[in-house]
Design a protein around this motif. Structure first.
Motif, short mmCIF file in Angstrom:
data_model
loop_
_atom_site.label_atom_id
_atom_site.label_comp_id
_atom_site.label_asym_id
_atom_site.label_seq_id
_atom_site.Cartn_x
_atom_site.Cartn_y
_atom_site.Cartn_z
N LYS A 61 3.31 -15.40 -7.73
CA LYS A 61 1.94 -15.46 -7.21
C LYS A 61 1.25 -14.11 -7.22
O LYS A 61 0.05 -14.03 -6.98
CB LYS A 61 1.96 -16.04 -5.80
N GLY A 62 2.00 -13.06 -7.48
CA GLY A 62 1.40 -11.74 -7.59
C GLY A 62 1.49 -10.91 -6.32
O GLY A 62 1.58 -11.44 -5.20
N THR A 63 1.49 -9.58 -6.51
CA THR A 63 1.45 -8.62 -5.41
C THR A 63 0.32 -7.65 -5.68
O THR A 63 0.25 -7.06 -6.76
CB THR A 63 2.77 -7.84 -5.30
N LEU A 64 -0.58 -7.50 -4.71
CA LEU A 64 -1.68 -6.56 -4.83
C LEU A 64 -1.20 -5.18 -4.41
O LEU A 64 -0.84 -4.97 -3.25
CB LEU A 64 -2.86 -6.99 -3.97
N LEU A 65 -1.16 -4.26 -5.37
CA LEU A 65 -0.76 -2.88 -5.07
C LEU A 65 -2.01 -2.03 -4.89
O LEU A 65 -2.92 -2.04 -5.74
CB LEU A 65 0.09 -2.32 -6.22
N THR A 66 -2.06 -1.29 -3.79
CA THR A 66 -3.13 -0.34 -3.54
C THR A 66 -2.51 1.04 -3.42
O THR A 66 -1.63 1.26 -2.58
CB THR A 66 -3.91 -0.67 -2.26
N VAL A 67 -2.95 1.96 -4.28
CA VAL A 67 -2.47 3.34 -4.23
C VAL A 67 -3.59 4.20 -3.66
O VAL A 67 -4.67 4.32 -4.26
CB VAL A 67 -2.05 3.84 -5.62
N ASN A 68 -3.33 4.76 -2.51
CA ASN A 68 -4.35 5.55 -1.80
C ASN A 68 -4.30 7.01 -2.21
O ASN A 68 -3.23 7.61 -2.24
CB ASN A 68 -4.14 5.42 -0.30
N PRO A 69 -5.48 7.60 -2.50
CA PRO A 69 -5.51 9.02 -2.91
C PRO A 69 -5.07 9.93 -1.77
O PRO A 69 -5.22 9.59 -0.60
CB PRO A 69 -6.97 9.27 -3.29
N SER A 111 0.85 -1.18 0.00
CA SER A 111 0.00 0.00 0.00
C SER A 111 0.89 1.24 0.00
O SER A 111 1.81 1.34 0.81
CB SER A 111 -0.90 -0.01 1.24
N VAL A 112 0.62 2.18 -0.93
CA VAL A 112 1.41 3.41 -1.02
C VAL A 112 0.48 4.60 -1.22
O VAL A 112 -0.68 4.43 -1.63
CB VAL A 112 2.45 3.37 -2.16
N GLN A 113 1.00 5.77 -0.94
CA GLN A 113 0.25 7.00 -1.15
C GLN A 113 0.43 7.49 -2.59
O GLN A 113 1.50 7.34 -3.19
CB GLN A 113 0.73 8.09 -0.19
N GLU A 114 -0.62 8.07 -3.10
CA GLU A 114 -0.56 8.67 -4.44
C GLU A 114 0.61 9.65 -4.52
O GLU A 114 0.86 10.42 -3.59
CB GLU A 114 -1.87 9.41 -4.72
N PRO A 130 -3.72 6.32 -8.36
CA PRO A 130 -4.78 5.38 -7.93
C PRO A 130 -5.12 4.34 -8.99
O PRO A 130 -5.44 3.19 -8.67
CB PRO A 130 -5.96 6.31 -7.65
N GLY A 131 -5.04 4.70 -10.27
CA GLY A 131 -5.31 3.76 -11.35
C GLY A 131 -4.29 2.65 -11.46
O GLY A 131 -4.51 1.67 -12.19
N ASP A 132 -3.18 2.77 -10.75
CA ASP A 132 -2.18 1.70 -10.74
C ASP A 132 -2.56 0.57 -9.79
O ASP A 132 -1.90 -0.48 -9.77
CB ASP A 132 -0.81 2.25 -10.30
N SER A 133 -3.59 0.77 -9.01
CA SER A 133 -4.04 -0.26 -8.07
C SER A 133 -4.48 -1.50 -8.84
O SER A 133 -5.42 -1.45 -9.64
CB SER A 133 -5.19 0.27 -7.20
N ALA A 134 -3.78 -2.59 -8.62
CA ALA A 134 -4.00 -3.83 -9.37
C ALA A 134 -3.11 -4.90 -8.77
O ALA A 134 -2.30 -4.63 -7.89
CB ALA A 134 -3.66 -3.63 -10.85
N VAL A 135 -3.25 -6.11 -9.29
CA VAL A 135 -2.31 -7.18 -8.94
C VAL A 135 -1.20 -7.18 -10.00
O VAL A 135 -1.48 -7.12 -11.20
CB VAL A 135 -2.99 -8.55 -8.91
N TYR A 136 0.04 -7.23 -9.55
CA TYR A 136 1.19 -7.24 -10.45
C TYR A 136 1.87 -8.60 -10.37
O TYR A 136 2.22 -9.09 -9.30
CB TYR A 136 2.18 -6.13 -10.07
N PHE A 137 2.04 -9.20 -11.54
CA PHE A 137 2.69 -10.50 -11.64
C PHE A 137 4.06 -10.34 -12.29
O PHE A 137 4.20 -9.69 -13.33
CB PHE A 137 1.86 -11.47 -12.49
N CYS A 138 5.03 -10.97 -11.69
CA CYS A 138 6.35 -11.11 -12.26
C CYS A 138 6.39 -12.44 -13.01
O CYS A 138 5.78 -13.42 -12.57
CB CYS A 138 7.36 -11.11 -11.11
N ALA A 139 7.07 -12.47 -14.16
CA ALA A 139 7.16 -13.70 -14.95
C ALA A 139 8.55 -13.83 -15.53
O ALA A 139 9.24 -12.82 -15.76
CB ALA A 139 6.11 -13.73 -16.06
N ALA A 140 8.97 -15.06 -15.76
CA ALA A 140 10.29 -15.31 -16.31
C ALA A 140 10.22 -16.32 -17.43
O ALA A 140 9.35 -17.20 -17.44
CB ALA A 140 11.23 -15.82 -15.21
N SER A 141 11.17 -16.19 -18.36
CA SER A 141 11.21 -17.08 -19.51
C SER A 141 12.65 -17.51 -19.77
O SER A 141 13.59 -16.80 -19.43
CB SER A 141 10.66 -16.36 -20.73
#
Lengths: 113, 115
Positions: free
Chosen positions: B107-115, B12-15, B82-93
């Protein structure tokens, strides 16, 4: 723009039913993939296909099969649906060679009751 | 045996501030890394990638850093919105994933950007 479409956004099926999930891509991609996404588990690969009529098992193929009769279409089949197959199913496609980015469809939320 | 690890389930981070999402991998055969962003009820969308021959790749507000010796990569978002709030997945090839076009996801990280 690459477009990957999936036949249904939401689906509810009963235990024991045979379920077909369809995926179509319009960019002439050779590779197609089926994943499931579950909370806390990320994206897990079920099956993939690198050519028409070719398929390979992913990490969790049990209980699933696939069909690829045409290049643009990749189907996931649940032979006898079970409640533990309730999940978000995601289809993706990519081209072989240097670029490995996969393009995903919107997903199908499947509920098995 | 998890080859790509995202150890923080949520952040969780501030805008306006910086968001830093981390990813570790165990297989030294991976040679290409990607970040995907996923909103609820939508498919993941490709965000940014980096080849193992580079240590940094930048695209607008998004920068990915790769530390091969530590087998670690990070995604920096500056400034966070705030629009960046989403789940972010890292992937490798790479050959370590069984073929050079399969992706192995964290497995993903849920990012929440607080206004």
């Amino acid at each position: 723009d690459v477009k990957v479409t999936q036949s249904s956004r939401y689906l509810v099926k009963r235990t024991g039913e045979k379920v077909f999930l369809e995926c179509v891509q319009d960019m002439d991609h050779e590779n197609m993939f089926w994943y499931r996404q579950d909370p806390g588990l990320g994206l897990r690969l079920i099956y993939f296909s690198y050519d028409v009529k070719m398929k390979e098992k992913g990490d969790i193929p049990e209980g699933y099969s696939v069909s690829r009769e045409k290049k643009e279409r990749f189907s996931l089949i649940l032979e006898s649906a079970s409640t533990n197959q309730t999940s978000m199913y995601l289809c993706a496609s990519s081209t072989p060679g240097g670029r490995v980015e996969q393009y995903f469809g919107p997903g199908t939320r499947l509920t098995v009751t | 045996d998890q080859q790509v690890k995202q150890n923080s389930p949520s952040l969780s981070v501030q805008e306006g501030r910086i968001s830093i999402l981390n990813c570790d991998y165990t297989n030294s055969m991976f040679d290409y890394f990607l970040w995907y962003k996923k909103y609820p009820a939508e498919g993941p969308t490709f965000l940014i990638s980096i080849s193992s021959i580079k240590d940094k790749n930048e695209d607008g507000r998004f920068t990915v850093f790769l530390n091969k010796s530590a087998k670690h990569l990070s995604l920096h978002i500056v400034p966070s919105q705030p629009g960046d709030s989403a789940v972010y997945f890292c992937a490798a090839s790479g050959k370590g994933g069984g073929s050079n076009y399969k992706l192995t996801f964290g497995k993903g990280t849920l990012l929440t950007v607080n206004p």
